[in-house]
Design a protein around this motif. Structure first.
Motif, PDB file in Angstrom:
ATOM      1  N   ASP A  53      33.770  45.043  74.090  1.00 33.70           N
ATOM      2  CA  ASP A  53      33.000  46.291  74.131  1.00 33.70           C
ATOM      3  C   ASP A  53      31.519  46.070  73.862  1.00 33.70           C
ATOM      4  N   LYS A  54      31.170  44.961  73.220  1.00 37.69           N
ATOM      5  CA  LYS A  54      29.770  44.699  72.888  1.00 37.69           C
ATOM      6  C   LYS A  54      29.023  44.000  74.027  1.00 37.69           C
ATOM      7  N   GLY A  55      29.750  43.451  74.980  1.00 36.84           N
ATOM      8  CA  GLY A  55      29.101  42.781  76.087  1.00 36.84           C
ATOM      9  C   GLY A  55      29.886  41.587  76.591  1.00 36.84           C
ATOM     10  N   ILE A  56      29.197  40.720  77.322  1.00 35.60           N
ATOM     11  CA  ILE A  56      29.806  39.527  77.918  1.00 35.60           C
ATOM     12  C   ILE A  56      29.101  38.307  77.342  1.00 35.60           C
ATOM     13  N   TYR A  57      29.880  37.387  76.774  1.00 37.30           N
ATOM     14  CA  TYR A  57      29.314  36.218  76.109  1.00 37.30           C
ATOM     15  C   TYR A  57      29.932  34.942  76.686  1.00 37.30           C
ATOM     16  N   VAL A  58      29.090  33.923  76.902  1.00 26.26           N
ATOM     17  CA  VAL A  58      29.576  32.627  77.352  1.00 26.26           C
ATOM     18  C   VAL A  58      29.403  31.642  76.211  1.00 26.26           C
ATOM     19  N   THR A  67      26.700  23.600  79.345  1.00 30.13           N
ATOM     20  CA  THR A  67      26.714  24.908  79.999  1.00 30.13           C
ATOM     21  C   THR A  67      25.294  25.468  79.953  1.00 30.13           C
ATOM     22  N   PHE A  68      24.848  26.059  81.077  1.00 31.97           N
ATOM     23  CA  PHE A  68      23.476  26.525  81.201  1.00 31.97           C
ATOM     24  C   PHE A  68      23.477  27.981  81.662  1.00 31.97           C
ATOM     25  N   VAL A  69      22.528  28.758  81.118  1.00 32.89           N
ATOM     26  CA  VAL A  69      22.302  30.126  81.582  1.00 32.89           C
ATOM     27  C   VAL A  69      20.867  30.202  82.074  1.00 32.89           C
ATOM     28  N   ASN A  70      20.726  30.502  83.358  1.00 34.29           N
ATOM     29  CA  ASN A  70      19.398  30.525  83.982  1.00 34.29           C
ATOM     30  C   ASN A  70      18.634  29.239  83.706  1.00 34.29           C
ATOM     31  N   VAL A  75      24.682  27.023  73.712  1.00 28.63           N
ATOM     32  CA  VAL A  75      25.959  26.865  73.005  1.00 28.63           C
ATOM     33  C   VAL A  75      26.742  28.159  73.134  1.00 28.63           C
ATOM     34  N   GLN A  76      26.046  29.276  72.879  1.00 26.87           N
ATOM     35  CA  GLN A  76      26.633  30.602  73.108  1.00 26.87           C
ATOM     36  C   GLN A  76      25.501  31.554  73.463  1.00 26.87           C
ATOM     37  N   GLN A  77      25.762  32.449  74.408  1.00 27.18           N
ATOM     38  CA  GLN A  77      24.727  33.404  74.801  1.00 27.18           C
ATOM     39  C   GLN A  77      25.348  34.622  75.451  1.00 27.18           C
ATOM     40  N   LYS A  78      24.713  35.768  75.200  1.00 25.04           N
ATOM     41  CA  LYS A  78      25.129  36.994  75.867  1.00 25.04           C
ATOM     42  C   LYS A  78      24.611  36.975  77.294  1.00 25.04           C
ATOM     43  N   LEU A  79      25.441  37.445  78.233  1.00 24.40           N
ATOM     44  CA  LEU A  79      25.091  37.427  79.647  1.00 24.40           C
ATOM     45  C   LEU A  79      24.688  38.811  80.128  1.00 24.40           C
ATOM     46  N   PHE A  87      28.152  25.493  84.903  1.00 27.19           N
ATOM     47  CA  PHE A  87      29.080  24.659  84.146  1.00 27.19           C
ATOM     48  C   PHE A  87      29.021  23.261  84.761  1.00 27.19           C
ATOM     49  N   GLY A  88      28.432  22.296  84.048  1.00 27.34           N
ATOM     50  CA  GLY A  88      28.222  20.989  84.658  1.00 27.34           C
ATOM     51  C   GLY A  88      27.287  21.153  85.846  1.00 27.34           C
TER      52      GLY A  88
END
Length: 558
Positions: A53-58, A67-70, A75-79, A87-88
Motif C-alpha cells: 500500500d505504500k508503494g513499489i520497492y526493489v 541492480t540499477f534504477v535509472n 540496494v533498495q529503492q522505491k520505484l 538486473f545485471g
C-alpha cells in the motif's frame, strides 16, 4: 496492477505482472519472474520487487552484477512509473497505471505511440473488489449460504458472475501446485457460509481420493480432520455431478456411512473438480448445525467455483510439468549434442545397456594446480566456466561428441555413444585439433584483455569397445561408458605433454584414410598396462585452423 516490461517496442517484448506482495526475479525456476539471460549476468535469485500500500520497492539480493534504477546502483529503492530497472544486463521499465505520466491537457496524444487517445481505462480500475460484493458478516439471504450483498435476483446474478470472475483472476497466476488447494478453500470460505470444507484430489497411481487441504469456519475447531463423508465424495467422483445431501444423516444413499453418523453431519454439498471429461477430485462442504442448509443457488455456485478450481489445478499441474520438462531438456542439452538430443526425444531408450565402439577424448589443463593456487576459488570457477563453454559448446557438440563428465579441470567426451556414426573417430580427432587452436586463440584474447592467463592443454584419444548405459540410483542417474577403453584414454592424456595430442594405435587405424599428419612415438609405458602402448602424436599445428573440417565439423584431411 503494476507491471514491468522487457524489450519494449521490439518483437521480443515481454510483460510481467507484479502481484501484491513480494515478486522475486532471477534465473532460478523457483522465482516469481524467471528471466532467461544468455550472458548469465543475472544471479539465480537476483532481486525482489515488493508491491504494498505504500508503494513499489526493489531490493537487490546480494546479486553478483547488481541492480540499477535509472542507471544508479541500488540496494533498495522505491520505484516510480516509467523508472528503468536493470538486473545485471537485463533492463525492464516499470509501468504503474495508478500513477500515469500525464501529457498536456490540450494534446491527448500518447507520446510513445503517437496515437490520438480519446479515452483510456485501466482494466484494474474497472474491476470491483470481491470484498465490495460480499457481506462482512455471515448473514445469508433467502436461506442461501452465499454471502452476496445484493438481494434483487438480477443484482445477485450479476454479483455472482463478478465474484466468479474475481475467483478466476485470483487463481489465474501460476501457483505452486501444493499451495493451490488451500488458496481455493480460503476463497470458498470468504464467499460461502459453511462449517467445514475439504478439497480432495485423485491419486494418479492408486486412483483413490486424497485430501489436499481443509478449512473450518471456526478457527478453534478441534474436529477430526477425517471429517468428510467418503460415501458422498466417492459418489460424486464416480457420477461426475454436484449434489446436495439435504439431511445427510437421513439420506438413504449414504445410510451406511459411519462418518455421517459419527460426525453428525446435517447437510453436505459436494461438486466434482472436472476440467474436462474426467473428474480429478472433489470439493466438499458440510453443515453441522441444521439440515436443509443448502439450496439450488448454493450448489450451482459451488459447482461453478469447482470448475474454476479444477482449471486452476490443471494449469498449475501443467506448469509444474513444463518446468520439469525444461529441467530435463536442459540436462539433455548439457551432455548431448542437438542431433543426439533429438534422437532421445523421439523415444530412444537410454536405460538399455549396449555394447558399442567409441572414441574417447580426455582433455586436461597442464599445470592447473600450480596456476590456480594463488587464485580465489570464485575466480577459478569463473575461468573454468569460460574455458569449458568454448571446449564443449563450441567444439565437442558441433563435432557430434557427447559430454560424459567434467573432472575438475579435465573433460571427458565420447563419439559413438549413445549414437554411432561411421566417422566418429575422425570427428573426435578433429575436435581435439580444434581444441588446441581454440586454446591458442583464448590465450591471445586473454592477453589482449590484460588478464594474467596463459594455459596449455594436453589431450589423449583411444578407440575401443565399451558398455554404455545409465548408472546410479533411480533418482540420480548419469549416462556413462564403462570399459578399459576409457581408462586407456585417460592414461594417454596423462602421457601427452602441454600442447600435445596423442592417439592410440586403434584410433590411428580408424583415421588412417584421412592422411592426418602423425608422428610415431616410441612405445610408452602407462599405469595399469603391462605392455607399452604404441602412440602417435598429431601434428595439429600443420593443419590450418581455418580448415573447413575444423570449422564445420566435417571429416578430416584428404
Amino acid at each position: 496492477m503494476p507491471y514491468i516490461i522487457q524489450n519494449q517496442g521490439t518483437p521480443h517484448e515481454r510483460v510481467c505482472d507484479l502481484r501484491h506482495g513480494v515478486n522475486t526475479i532471477g534465473r532460478g525456476l523457483d522465482n516469481s519472474i524467471v528471466v532467461e539471460d544468455d550472458a548469465r549476468s543475472l544471479s539465480r535469485h537476483h532481486a525482489e520487487i515488493q508491491v504494498n500500500d505504500k508503494g513499489i520497492y526493489v531490493t537487490d539480493l546480494n546479486s553478483s552484477n547488481g541492480t540499477f534504477v535509472n542507471q544508479t546502483k541500488i540496494v533498495q529503492q522505491k520505484l516510480n512509473n516509467s523508472d528503468l530497472v536493470q538486473f545485471g544486463s537485463v533492463i525492464f521499465r516499470l509501468v504503474d497505471e495508478d500513477k500515469p505520466t500525464t501529457n498536456s491537457a490540450n494534446a491527448p496524444t500518447n507520446a510513445s505511440s503517437g496515437l490520438s487517445i480519446l479515452m483510456r481505462v485501466s482494466p484494474e480500475k474497472s474491476r470491483v473488489s470481491m470484498q465490495d460484493l460480499l457481506k462482512q458478516q455471515k448473514q445469508t439471504v433467502s436461506g442461501s449460504v452465499l454471502m452476496i450483498q445484493a438481494t434483487d435476483e438480477s443484482q445477485r446474478t450479476s454479483a455472482k458472475l463478478r465474484v466468479l470472475l474475481e475467483v478466476s483472476q485470483e487463481l489465474s497466476s501460476p501457483e505452486a501446485y501444493s499451495a493451490l488447494p488451500e488458496k481455493i478453500l480460503d476463497l470458498l470460505l470468504k464467499i460461502m457460509s459453511v462449517d467445514r470444507a475439504v478439497l480432495l484430489l485423485v491419486n494418479e497411481i492408486t486412483g483413490v481420493l486424497e485430501p489436499k487441504a481443509y478449512k473450518f469456519s471456526n478457527p478453534n475447531s478441534t474436529a477430526d480432520l477425517d471429517f468428510y463423508s467418503r460415501k458422498i465424495t466417492n459418489f460424486v467422483l464416480k457420477q461426475g455431478d454436484a449434489i446436495i445431501s439435504d439431511d445427510a444423516s437421513l439420506d438413504r444413499r449414504f445410510d451406511s456411512s459411519q462418518s455421517i453418523i459419527q460426525q453428525s453431519i446435517q447437510a453436505a454439498m459436494c461438486a466434482p473438480l472436472k476440467p474436462r471429461d474426467k473428474a480429478i477430485g472433489v470439493l466438499y462442504v458440510d453443515n453441522l448445525s441444521h439440515g436443509h442448509a443448502y439450496h439450488k443457488e448454493d450448489l450451482e455456485f459451488l459447482s461453478s467455483l469447482a470448475n474454476q478450481a479444477a482449471i486452476a489445478i490443471e494449469n498449475a499441474n501443467l506448469y509444474r510439468n513444463m518446468q520439469a520438462e525444461v529441467i530435463r531438456r536442459t540436462k539433455l542439452e548439457r551432455f548431448f549434442p542437438a542431433a543426439v538430443s533429438q534422437k532421445i526425444e523421439e523415444g530412444w531408450d537410454l536405460n538399455r545397456i549396449i555394447e558399442t565402439e567409441v572414441t574417447a577424448l580426455f582433455s586436461d589443463i597442464s599445470g592447473f594446480t600450480e596456476m590456480t593456487s594463488p587464485m580465489q576459488p570464485r575466480k577459478v570457477l569463473e575461468f573454468l566456466n569460460e574455458y569449458f563453454k568454448v571446449m564443449v559448446e563450441d567444439i565437442v557438440f558441433p563435432f557430434g561428441g557427447t559430454l560424459e563428465k567434467y573432472i575438475a579441470d579435465a573433460l571427458l567426451a565420447v563419439w559413438g555413444s549413445p549414437y554411432q556414426k561411421e566417422n566418429d573417430a575422425i570427428m573426435a580427432v578433429n575436435a581435439a585439433i580444434a581444441m588446441q587452436w581454440a586454446m591458442r586463440q583464448l590465450n591471445d584474447q586473454w592477453a589482449y584483455q590484460g588478464r594474467d592467463l596463459q594455459i596449455q592443454i594436453h589431450i589423449g584419444l583411444n578407440t575401443g569397445m565399451v558398455a554404455s548405459g545409465n548408472i546410479g540410483s533411480e533418482n540420480l542417474i548419469q549416462y556413462t561408458n564403462i570399459g578399459d577403453t576409457m581408462n586407456v584414454a585417460s592414461r594417454i592424456c596423462t602421457a601427452a605433454k602441454a600442447g600435445e595430442i596423442y592417439i592410440s594405435e586403434s584410433t590411428k587405424t580408424n583415421v588412417s584414410p584421412h592422411n592426418l599428419p602423425l608422428e610415431k612415438l616410441e612405445p610408452i609405458k602407462v599405469k595399469g598396462k603391462e605392455e607399452p602402448l604404441q602412440l602417435y602424436r598429431v601434428l595439429w599445428e600443420n593443419i590450418d585452423s581455418n580448415y573447413t573440417g575444423l570449422r564445420a565439423g566435417r571429416v578430416g584431411l584428404s
